[in-house]
Design an enzyme around this catalytic site. Structure first.
Site, mmCIF file in Angstrom:
data_model
loop_
_atom_site.group_PDB
_atom_site.id
_atom_site.type_symbol
_atom_site.label_atom_id
_atom_site.label_comp_id
_atom_site.label_asym_id
_atom_site.label_seq_id
_atom_site.Cartn_x
_atom_site.Cartn_y
_atom_site.Cartn_z
ATOM 1 C CE LYS A 193 -1.872 3.061 1.935
ATOM 2 N NZ LYS A 193 -1.674 4.475 1.537
ATOM 3 C CD GLU A 237 13.188 4.260 8.007
ATOM 4 O OE1 GLU A 237 13.160 5.305 8.713
ATOM 5 O OE2 GLU A 237 13.234 4.259 6.768
ATOM 6 C CB CYS A 255 13.246 8.943 7.845
ATOM 7 S SG CYS A 255 13.904 7.728 6.722
ATOM 8 C CD GLU A 271 10.843 12.812 10.692
ATOM 9 O OE1 GLU A 271 9.790 12.219 10.925
ATOM 10 O OE2 GLU A 271 11.825 12.283 10.145
HETATM 11 P P1 ADP Z 1 4.290 10.589 6.248
HETATM 12 O O1 ADP Z 1 4.766 11.290 7.439
HETATM 13 O O2 ADP Z 1 5.332 10.047 5.339
HETATM 14 O O3 ADP Z 1 3.102 11.234 5.560
HETATM 15 P P2 ADP Z 1 2.488 8.677 7.311
HETATM 16 O O4 ADP Z 1 2.898 7.925 8.501
HETATM 17 O O5 ADP Z 1 1.367 9.638 7.409
HETATM 18 O O6 ADP Z 1 3.806 9.269 6.822
HETATM 19 O O7 ADP Z 1 2.144 7.710 6.104
HETATM 20 C C1 ADP Z 1 2.944 6.621 5.741
HETATM 21 C C2 ADP Z 1 2.057 5.558 5.174
HETATM 22 O O8 ADP Z 1 1.120 5.173 6.151
HETATM 23 C C3 ADP Z 1 1.247 5.989 3.950
HETATM 24 O O9 ADP Z 1 1.204 4.900 3.036
HETATM 25 C C4 ADP Z 1 -0.113 6.240 4.539
HETATM 26 O O10 ADP Z 1 -1.154 6.053 3.599
HETATM 27 C C5 ADP Z 1 -0.184 5.180 5.603
HETATM 28 N N1 ADP Z 1 -1.168 5.467 6.672
HETATM 29 C C6 ADP Z 1 -1.563 6.661 7.142
HETATM 30 N N2 ADP Z 1 -2.496 6.513 8.095
HETATM 31 C C7 ADP Z 1 -2.700 5.184 8.252
HETATM 32 C C8 ADP Z 1 -3.540 4.380 9.103
HETATM 33 N N3 ADP Z 1 -4.374 4.925 9.987
HETATM 34 N N4 ADP Z 1 -3.453 3.037 8.982
HETATM 35 C C9 ADP Z 1 -2.607 2.474 8.102
HETATM 36 N N5 ADP Z 1 -1.807 3.165 7.270
HETATM 37 C C10 ADP Z 1 -1.845 4.512 7.348
#
Ligand code: ADP
Length: 485
Positions: A178, A253, A287, A387
């Site tokens: 995903k 990570e 990161c 961050e």
């Molecule tokens: P970033 O800070 O890189 O935006 P996120 O942690 O928001 O990182 O997102 C990283 C990944 O986690 C993306 O693929 C996002 O769609 C997914 N994601 C965000 N929210 C959820 C959730 N509640 N459950 C599962 N995956 C999620």
């Protein structure tokens, strides 16, 4: 718009739209224009993808029964296909993320190298024997988990997805990926390309969609056997809880707030440009970006002056011009970074450079930001601890090595640290005392290599990406004791 691309996802070897028929818009961060749509997958699509992956790894399936050498050959073919379509993949990456063209090209090559690296390992990693006593042969076997779920971020969409997908496949798992909703074009293309390169249907499935929909459905799915996540601490905590419902092991990570520690004997001609690159590359959305500068107070002024001069030369521009600094991923991300900058100003920190979008009218519609430098950032500041994920560097002077170590370790993160000194014993002393998964001495990023294990301490996560450690992480251990007495 007539030239809008309508992408599809790959489930069980078939290109499909989302079961619910919905899609998400893709915006070019350099221009703010809508350029494509991707399927907005949900629970039903994730169910189909997990089932397809299960089919691909049940006993007797083509993937499970392939010899490791043939599996390696297929992964090498994927590496070759990535290289053959490098221009297309890089242009998708530029469109989706706005990153400078040469950085996108570097990312695509890194993805190909990762497939090459793991392809060579398929027939080399095995178990061992344990001397338990006469008449018994005790063996450990390394078996694939089965279905590995991967949830990946938007900052290096292709490279970070491949970093998990490739070793998982190499060890005989099937994958459901995903990618991030902000940037999934290259991952959708990768899935098609891998299928055409010979990967059996269902071995690699990609479901695009929102985190809280497709992502949450995948993380909490009872049909997955392992979950890898790269992203924020906040979402890492959520997916870990979702996976815990099914006792699914996770590898995380997460973020970083990586410091450079600069000693008075540092080679500044080398250090300054490296430090600048380390927080400006990919618009600071990395990161492992080096976003804190801890500097011996005796050279503080010299270093800060050199940084200000270096930042004045950073070229901010459109991706096609291959600048040093392209746009951030979205307006949302840029306003998040600007909120941090405002908070630094409200705290009374000294702003020495940047702090605002560039004035160049050509860049007015994209999500650009000048490289930003704050001086005298105390460890209590949000800018020191959190961050930011943007091109912002915070300087903090220190008096002695003990204080340098205390400051280096004074965040919740522990991903990467750089030490700048000519004195080997000081470098090793600091390398031992800092809490971080990687330490660079007189460099930064030179070990960005498929063979080098990468991962954090503390809230930067656990588990290791890349290297043989990553491959081993995509196996589980079985012990077989044979009595021949
Ligand atoms: P970033 O800070 O890189 O935006 P996120 O942690 O928001 O990182 O997102 C990283 C990944 O986690 C993306 O693929 C996002 O769609 C997914 N994601 C965000 N929210 C959820 C959730 N509640 N459950 C599962 N995956 C999620």
């Amino acid at each position: 718009m007539t030239d809008l691309r309508h992408e599809r996802m790959l489930i069980g070897g078939r290109e499909v739209s989302a079961a619910g028929g919905r899609s998400l818009d893709v915006t070019d961060p350099a221009t703010g224009r809508r350029v494509a749509t991707v399927p907005r997958g949900g629970q039903e699509d994730v169910d189909l993808a997990v089932n397809a992956a299960r089919e691909a790894v049940v006993h007797g399936s083509p993937w499970r029964t392939l010899s490791p050498r043939v599996r390696g050959d297929l992964l090498r073919a994927v590496a070759a296909a990535i290289r053959a379509q490098a221009a297309e993949l890089a242009s998708l990456e530029v469109l989706d993320t706005g990153k400078p063209v040469s950085q996108a090209a570097g990312e695509v090559e890194a993805a190909a190298r990762t497939f090459d690296f793991v392809a060579g390992a398929t027939d080399k990693l095995g178990g061992g024997t344990i001397p338990v006593g006469p008449g018994v042969l005790d063996l450990t076997l390394r078996e694939p988990w089965g279905v590995c779920a991967q949830i990946t971020p938007w900052n290096y969409p292709l490279a970070l997805a491949v970093r998990g997908v490739a070793p998982a496949l190499a060890m005989g798992n099937a994958v459901v990926l995903k990618p991030a909703e902000e940037a999934s074009l290259s991952c959708l293309h990768l899935a098609r390309l891998a299928l055409h390169a010979g990967l059996p249907p269902g071995v690699l499935n990609v479901v695009s969609g929102l985190g809280e929909e497709a992502g949450a459905a995948l993380a909490g799915h009872p049909g997955i056997d392992h979950l890898s996540f790269t992203g924020s601490v906040e979402v890492g905590t959520i997916v870990m809880q979702l996976a815990a419902r099914n006792i699914v092991p996770v590898s995380l990570e997460l973020g970083g707030k990586s410091p450079h520690i600069v000693l008075p004997d540092a080679d500044l001609d080398k250090a300054i440009p490296t430090i600048v690159r380390s927080f400006v590359a990919n618009a600071g959305q990395t990161c492992s970006a080096g976003t804190r500068l801890l500097v011996d107070q005796r050279i503080h002024e010299v270093v800060v002056e050199a940084l200000v001069q270096a930042l004045a030369k950073v070229r901010v521009g459109l991706p096609a011009e291959d600048p040093d600094l392209g746009p951030l991923i979205s307006e949302r991300q840029r306003s998040r970074v600007l909120t941090y900058i405002q908070s630094g100003l409200d705290e009374g920190l000294t702003l020495l450079a940047g702090g605002a979008p560039p004035t160049d009218p050509r860049l007015a519609h994209g999500y650009f930001l000048e490289p930003t430098l704050f001086d005298h950032t105390p460890p209590t500041s949000r800018l020191f601890r959190e961050e930011i994920f943007g091109p912002v560097l915070c300087v903090t002077p220190f008096r002695d090595l003990d204080e340098a170590v205390r400051l280096a370790n004074a965040t919740e993160f522990g991903l990467q640290t750089a030490v700048w000194t000519q004195d080997v014993s000081v470098a090793l002393h600091l390398a031992h005392r800092v809490e971080s998964g990687l330490v660079y001495v007189n460099s930064y990023g030179v070990a960005e290599n498929a063979g080098v294990p990468f991962g954090g301490y503390k809230k930067s996560g656990f588990g290791r990406e890349r290297g043989l450690e990553s491959l081993l992480g995509y196996t589980r251990l079985k012990n077989v004791a044979v009595s021949f007495a």
